[in-house]
Design a protein around this motif. Structure first.
Motif, PDB file in Angstrom:
ATOM      1  N   SER A 128      32.490  42.232  32.926  1.00 31.61           N
ATOM      2  CA  SER A 128      32.684  41.304  32.408  1.00 31.61           C
ATOM      3  C   SER A 128      32.551  41.035  30.826  1.00 31.61           C
ATOM      4  O   SER A 128      33.378  40.431  30.142  1.00 31.61           O
ATOM      5  CB  SER A 128      31.644  40.087  32.896  1.00 31.61           C
ATOM      6  OG  SER A 128      30.240  40.609  32.483  1.00 31.61           O
ATOM      7  N   ALA A 129      31.643  42.062  30.395  1.00 34.06           N
ATOM      8  CA  ALA A 129      31.552  42.112  28.828  1.00 34.06           C
ATOM      9  C   ALA A 129      32.819  42.448  28.195  1.00 34.06           C
ATOM     10  O   ALA A 129      33.071  42.330  27.040  1.00 34.06           O
ATOM     11  CB  ALA A 129      30.413  43.183  28.582  1.00 34.06           C
ATOM     12  N   HIS A 130      33.627  43.344  28.753  1.00 34.17           N
ATOM     13  CA  HIS A 130      35.157  43.934  28.363  1.00 34.17           C
ATOM     14  C   HIS A 130      36.277  43.369  28.839  1.00 34.17           C
ATOM     15  O   HIS A 130      37.131  43.928  29.350  1.00 34.17           O
ATOM     16  CB  HIS A 130      34.971  45.633  28.415  1.00 34.17           C
ATOM     17  CG  HIS A 130      34.031  46.191  27.599  1.00 34.17           C
ATOM     18  ND1 HIS A 130      32.739  46.541  28.122  1.00 34.17           N
ATOM     19  CD2 HIS A 130      33.841  46.454  26.287  1.00 34.17           C
ATOM     20  CE1 HIS A 130      32.156  47.060  27.225  1.00 34.17           C
ATOM     21  NE2 HIS A 130      32.630  46.811  26.111  1.00 34.17           N
ATOM     22  N   ILE A 142      48.278  30.875  22.871  1.00 31.51           N
ATOM     23  CA  ILE A 142      48.049  29.523  23.054  1.00 31.51           C
ATOM     24  C   ILE A 142      46.693  29.267  23.510  1.00 31.51           C
ATOM     25  O   ILE A 142      46.078  28.283  23.269  1.00 31.51           O
ATOM     26  CB  ILE A 142      49.107  28.559  23.513  1.00 31.51           C
ATOM     27  CG1 ILE A 142      48.976  29.102  24.981  1.00 31.51           C
ATOM     28  CG2 ILE A 142      50.360  28.588  22.847  1.00 31.51           C
ATOM     29  CD1 ILE A 142      49.793  27.828  25.999  1.00 31.51           C
ATOM     30  N   PHE A 143      45.940  30.315  24.062  1.00 33.79           N
ATOM     31  CA  PHE A 143      44.759  30.181  24.442  1.00 33.79           C
ATOM     32  C   PHE A 143      44.051  31.583  24.836  1.00 33.79           C
ATOM     33  O   PHE A 143      44.791  32.478  25.309  1.00 33.79           O
ATOM     34  CB  PHE A 143      44.699  29.509  26.083  1.00 33.79           C
ATOM     35  CG  PHE A 143      43.350  29.333  26.577  1.00 33.79           C
ATOM     36  CD1 PHE A 143      42.393  28.254  26.017  1.00 33.79           C
ATOM     37  CD2 PHE A 143      42.806  29.964  27.653  1.00 33.79           C
ATOM     38  CE1 PHE A 143      41.272  27.903  26.584  1.00 33.79           C
ATOM     39  CE2 PHE A 143      41.542  29.565  28.247  1.00 33.79           C
ATOM     40  CZ  PHE A 143      40.997  28.715  27.413  1.00 33.79           C
ATOM     41  N   GLU A 144      42.925  31.703  24.557  1.00 37.21           N
ATOM     42  CA  GLU A 144      42.080  33.144  24.783  1.00 37.21           C
ATOM     43  C   GLU A 144      40.558  32.801  25.135  1.00 37.21           C
ATOM     44  O   GLU A 144      40.154  32.006  24.751  1.00 37.21           O
ATOM     45  CB  GLU A 144      42.170  33.773  23.503  1.00 37.21           C
ATOM     46  CG  GLU A 144      41.548  35.233  23.605  1.00 37.21           C
ATOM     47  CD  GLU A 144      42.007  35.976  22.343  1.00 37.21           C
ATOM     48  OE1 GLU A 144      43.093  36.765  22.601  1.00 37.21           O
ATOM     49  OE2 GLU A 144      40.928  36.003  21.478  1.00 37.21           O
ATOM     50  N   LYS A 145      40.458  33.580  26.039  1.00 35.71           N
ATOM     51  CA  LYS A 145      38.911  33.692  26.525  1.00 35.71           C
ATOM     52  C   LYS A 145      38.530  35.081  26.832  1.00 35.71           C
ATOM     53  O   LYS A 145      39.288  35.942  27.035  1.00 35.71           O
ATOM     54  CB  LYS A 145      38.800  32.959  28.037  1.00 35.71           C
ATOM     55  CG  LYS A 145      38.307  31.606  27.740  1.00 35.71           C
ATOM     56  CD  LYS A 145      37.794  31.104  29.398  1.00 35.71           C
ATOM     57  CE  LYS A 145      37.679  29.548  29.116  1.00 35.71           C
ATOM     58  NZ  LYS A 145      37.084  29.031  30.231  1.00 35.71           N
ATOM     59  N   SER A 146      37.311  35.406  26.352  1.00 37.61           N
ATOM     60  CA  SER A 146      36.715  36.744  26.555  1.00 37.61           C
ATOM     61  C   SER A 146      35.316  36.622  27.025  1.00 37.61           C
ATOM     62  O   SER A 146      34.573  35.834  27.143  1.00 37.61           O
ATOM     63  CB  SER A 146      36.774  37.620  25.200  1.00 37.61           C
ATOM     64  OG  SER A 146      36.106  37.142  24.366  1.00 37.61           O
ATOM     65  N   GLY A 147      34.969  38.032  27.546  1.00 38.51           N
ATOM     66  CA  GLY A 147      33.495  38.193  27.921  1.00 38.51           C
ATOM     67  C   GLY A 147      33.348  37.608  29.390  1.00 38.51           C
ATOM     68  O   GLY A 147      34.141  37.313  30.147  1.00 38.51           O
ATOM     69  N   GLU A 148      31.960  37.544  29.611  1.00 42.62           N
ATOM     70  CA  GLU A 148      31.612  37.023  30.811  1.00 42.62           C
ATOM     71  C   GLU A 148      32.188  35.489  31.351  1.00 42.62           C
ATOM     72  O   GLU A 148      32.703  35.461  32.395  1.00 42.62           O
ATOM     73  CB  GLU A 148      30.138  36.929  31.020  1.00 42.62           C
ATOM     74  CG  GLU A 148      29.601  36.345  32.241  1.00 42.62           C
ATOM     75  CD  GLU A 148      27.881  36.699  32.479  1.00 42.62           C
ATOM     76  OE1 GLU A 148      27.540  35.824  33.167  1.00 42.62           O
ATOM     77  OE2 GLU A 148      27.289  37.507  31.738  1.00 42.62           O
ATOM     78  N   GLU A 149      32.420  34.772  30.189  1.00 36.78           N
ATOM     79  CA  GLU A 149      32.821  33.420  30.374  1.00 36.78           C
ATOM     80  C   GLU A 149      34.301  33.605  30.947  1.00 36.78           C
ATOM     81  O   GLU A 149      34.852  32.780  31.878  1.00 36.78           O
ATOM     82  CB  GLU A 149      32.812  32.529  29.118  1.00 36.78           C
ATOM     83  CG  GLU A 149      33.519  31.389  29.182  1.00 36.78           C
ATOM     84  CD  GLU A 149      33.792  30.473  28.071  1.00 36.78           C
ATOM     85  OE1 GLU A 149      34.035  29.278  27.994  1.00 36.78           O
ATOM     86  OE2 GLU A 149      33.449  31.139  26.698  1.00 36.78           O
ATOM     87  N   ALA A 150      35.032  34.488  30.606  1.00 42.05           N
ATOM     88  CA  ALA A 150      36.675  34.616  30.918  1.00 42.05           C
ATOM     89  C   ALA A 150      36.461  35.023  32.412  1.00 42.05           C
ATOM     90  O   ALA A 150      37.267  34.483  32.894  1.00 42.05           O
ATOM     91  CB  ALA A 150      37.254  35.536  30.002  1.00 42.05           C
ATOM     92  N   LEU A 151      35.919  36.226  32.869  1.00 44.44           N
ATOM     93  CA  LEU A 151      35.529  36.835  34.024  1.00 44.44           C
ATOM     94  C   LEU A 151      35.367  35.595  35.033  1.00 44.44           C
ATOM     95  O   LEU A 151      35.942  35.631  36.221  1.00 44.44           O
ATOM     96  CB  LEU A 151      34.976  38.023  33.895  1.00 44.44           C
ATOM     97  CG  LEU A 151      34.988  38.985  35.390  1.00 44.44           C
ATOM     98  CD1 LEU A 151      36.597  39.179  35.818  1.00 44.44           C
ATOM     99  CD2 LEU A 151      34.212  40.168  35.370  1.00 44.44           C
ATOM    100  N   HIS A 152      34.176  34.929  34.744  1.00 46.23           N
ATOM    101  CA  HIS A 152      33.588  33.784  35.525  1.00 46.23           C
ATOM    102  C   HIS A 152      34.844  32.674  35.953  1.00 46.23           C
ATOM    103  O   HIS A 152      34.871  31.961  36.944  1.00 46.23           O
ATOM    104  CB  HIS A 152      32.490  33.440  35.171  1.00 46.23           C
ATOM    105  CG  HIS A 152      31.410  34.341  35.344  1.00 46.23           C
ATOM    106  ND1 HIS A 152      29.965  34.308  35.163  1.00 46.23           N
ATOM    107  CD2 HIS A 152      31.477  35.520  35.834  1.00 46.23           C
ATOM    108  CE1 HIS A 152      29.194  35.203  35.569  1.00 46.23           C
ATOM    109  NE2 HIS A 152      30.055  36.165  36.107  1.00 46.23           N
ATOM    110  N   HIS A 153      35.488  32.605  34.798  1.00 45.51           N
ATOM    111  CA  HIS A 153      36.654  31.418  34.840  1.00 45.51           C
ATOM    112  C   HIS A 153      37.685  31.841  35.948  1.00 45.51           C
ATOM    113  O   HIS A 153      38.045  31.164  36.628  1.00 45.51           O
ATOM    114  CB  HIS A 153      37.186  31.075  33.493  1.00 45.51           C
ATOM    115  CG  HIS A 153      38.161  30.266  33.666  1.00 45.51           C
ATOM    116  ND1 HIS A 153      38.134  28.781  33.472  1.00 45.51           N
ATOM    117  CD2 HIS A 153      39.475  30.270  33.630  1.00 45.51           C
ATOM    118  CE1 HIS A 153      38.966  27.977  33.745  1.00 45.51           C
ATOM    119  NE2 HIS A 153      39.855  28.951  33.704  1.00 45.51           N
TER     120      HIS A 153
END
Length: 161
Positions: A128-130, A142-153
């Motif tokens: 999740s960190a990567h 137009i949209f970007e997420k990273s880290g644990e928040e991204a994987l959990h999403h």
């Protein structure tokens, strides 16, 4: 006499064609074998990654289940040297449904929005960190997420799909 000469010429031509046809079949078979072996060599790692189990909020599913559910037209790549999975697919709701897009934009994204997920593999899990997720439209992010928040999403989207 003319008939015999014609028959002899035709037989001679056909015998040469038979040998040539055999050579073409052998060449095609060799190309097919080489292509299959190259595809298997590359895709073995991807298939192993796709089969990895994910356990999230008391639910078990595979990496393949996750991406096949939340994206369309998926392309899988795995870089063995970087130990990085790259998944590209066409966006579909409810992924990023918390964004305030109007109906026209939702329609455009469903037709041409590209989601790109990159994540490292560590100890047979998605790290999740990567993890980085981008949504592009017209070659613009137009949209970007990273880290644990991204994987959990991604996981939450899968569970609520």
């Amino acid at each position: 006499m003319i008939k015999i000469a014609c028959m002899t010429c035709i037989c001679t031509l056909l015998s040469g064609c038979g040998e040539r046809l055999s050579e073409i079949k052998d060449a095609a078979s060799g190309i097919n074998t080489a292509a299959n072996s190259a595809a298997n060599a590359v895709s073995r790692d991807v298939h192993a990654i796709r089969a990895m189990d994910i356990n999230y909020q008391d639910t078990a599913f595979t990496v393949n289940d996750l991406f096949k559910t939340i994206l369309r037209d998926i392309r899988w790549d795995y870089d063995l040297e970087k130990n990085e999975l790259s998944v590209r697919g066409t966006w579909q709701p409810p992924l990023f449904s918390d964004q305030a897009w109007d109906q026209q934009m939702i329609k455009k994204l469903a037709e041409e929005g590209i989601v790109h997920v990159r994540c490292k593999i560590a100890d047979d899990t998605l790290d999740s960190a990567h993890t980085i997720i981008t949504l592009s439209y017209n070659h613009e992010i137009i949209f970007e997420k990273s880290g644990e928040e991204a994987l959990h999403h991604l996981y939450d989207t899968f569970l609520h799909f």
